[in-house]
Design a protein around this motif. Structure first.
Motif, PDB file in Angstrom:
ATOM      1  N   PRO A 173       6.675  -2.071  -6.540  1.00 23.45           N
ATOM      2  CA  PRO A 173       5.442  -1.371  -6.929  1.00 23.45           C
ATOM      3  C   PRO A 173       4.500  -1.260  -5.732  1.00 23.45           C
ATOM      4  O   PRO A 173       4.658  -1.975  -4.733  1.00 23.45           O
ATOM      5  CB  PRO A 173       4.852  -2.273  -8.016  1.00 23.45           C
ATOM      6  N   LYS A 174       3.496  -0.394  -5.838  1.00 24.95           N
ATOM      7  CA  LYS A 174       2.701  -0.070  -4.652  1.00 24.95           C
ATOM      8  C   LYS A 174       1.999  -1.278  -4.040  1.00 24.95           C
ATOM      9  O   LYS A 174       1.977  -1.423  -2.808  1.00 24.95           O
ATOM     10  CB  LYS A 174       1.677   1.034  -4.957  1.00 24.95           C
ATOM     11  N   GLU A 234       1.534   4.817  -9.787  1.00 31.74           N
ATOM     12  CA  GLU A 234       2.764   4.344  -9.156  1.00 31.74           C
ATOM     13  C   GLU A 234       3.703   5.483  -8.772  1.00 31.74           C
ATOM     14  O   GLU A 234       4.197   5.544  -7.641  1.00 31.74           O
ATOM     15  CB  GLU A 234       3.491   3.377 -10.104  1.00 31.74           C
ATOM     16  N   ARG A 238       4.834   6.665  -4.856  1.00 30.45           N
ATOM     17  CA  ARG A 238       6.180   6.738  -4.303  1.00 30.45           C
ATOM     18  C   ARG A 238       6.443   8.127  -3.724  1.00 30.45           C
ATOM     19  O   ARG A 238       7.018   8.270  -2.646  1.00 30.45           O
ATOM     20  CB  ARG A 238       7.208   6.391  -5.389  1.00 30.45           C
TER      21      ARG A 238
END
Length: 254
Positions: A173-174, A234, A238
């Motif tokens: 995840p970020k 999220e 990406r």
């Protein structure tokens, strides 16, 4: 238009060059708090102002200042298991880069780097489209990208895209993505300092003092990076990283 030269710690800069130098600080700060790819723009800007070898030595302390901002904000989110896997390979890559860095032309390096990033990017996009949860956490995958990250960060401070490819492939995840990258680059950049001082002679007292004037602009960039990342969900994050990585690869090759 004629600009008045300014002498700062032995470096002679005109106003446009000083402005570009300050911009580098902002871009590096942004890159360390989530805006991946911004450092890819900063590297050639610094080279334009100072030349290849000098810019390499000037860039490293700027990166370390920005690394501390990134770690201070995202330190709780790091996935340390990936760091322990990456560090041995990256350290080996740094030592290889130290030895071979002076024997590779900028043109050849850019083409190899760009081609590698594009190839890895294709793999990453395919993984993104694959709905299965299988993660390519193989020792050879980690070893190859860790070695490449260490080599490229030593030769050209250009390992950001390599790490982006690896950490996205791990489905982080970020916040975990940024935190893990922040700790990785803080550790590996500190490891590079002695090689720059005693092997390449690219970091001096004057170059370090010049870098210190960028601290406010690095802090501004770090703040802007945090704000940008906070507004990205999220999935969008990406996609943003993939796009910035592709832009960085094009920028390097051109």
């Amino acid at each position: 238009m004629v600009y008045t030269d300014i002498i700062i710690f032995g470096y002679v800069l005109d106003l446009p060059q000083l402005a570009m130098f300050l911009l580098v600080g902002v871009l590096i700060g942004m890159s360390k708090t989530g805006v991946s790819g911004a450092n890819m723009i900063a590297v050639p800007i610094l080279a334009i102002v100072f030349g290849g070898l000098k810019s390499s030595g000037l860039m490293l302390p700027i990166l370390i200042m920005a690394d501390f901002f990134g770690v201070s904000y995202y330190h709780r989110h790091a996935e340390y298991k990936y760091l322990w896997k990456l560090f041995p390979w990256a350290i080996l890559g740094v030592m290889i880069g130290t030895y071979t860095g002076t024997h590779i032309s900028d043109e050849v390096f850019r083409q190899i780097m760009g081609a590698t990033i594009f190839t890895s990017l294709i793999v990453m996009v395919l993984l993104e489209k694959d709905k299965r949860e299988k993660i390519p956490d193989f020792w050879w995958f980690t070893g190859f990208l860790g070695l490449l990250a260490g080599f490229t960060t030593m030769v050209g401070n250009l390992a950001g895209s390599i790490m982006a490819l690896y950490l996205l492939s791990m489905r982080l995840p970020k916040n975990q993505f940024i935190g893990t990258a922040a700790w990785f680059f803080l550790g590996i950049n500190l490891f590079k300092v002695p090689f720059h001082i005693w092997s390449w002679n690219s970091i001096t007292v004057n170059s370090f003092l010049l870098d210190l004037i960028l601290l406010p602009s690095v802090a501004l960039g770090a703040f802007l990076g945090v704000k940008i990342v906070q507004k990205l969900p999220e999935k969008a994050f990406r996609g943003f990283i993939i796009i910035m990585t592709a832009v960085a690869a094009i920028f390097i090759m051109v």
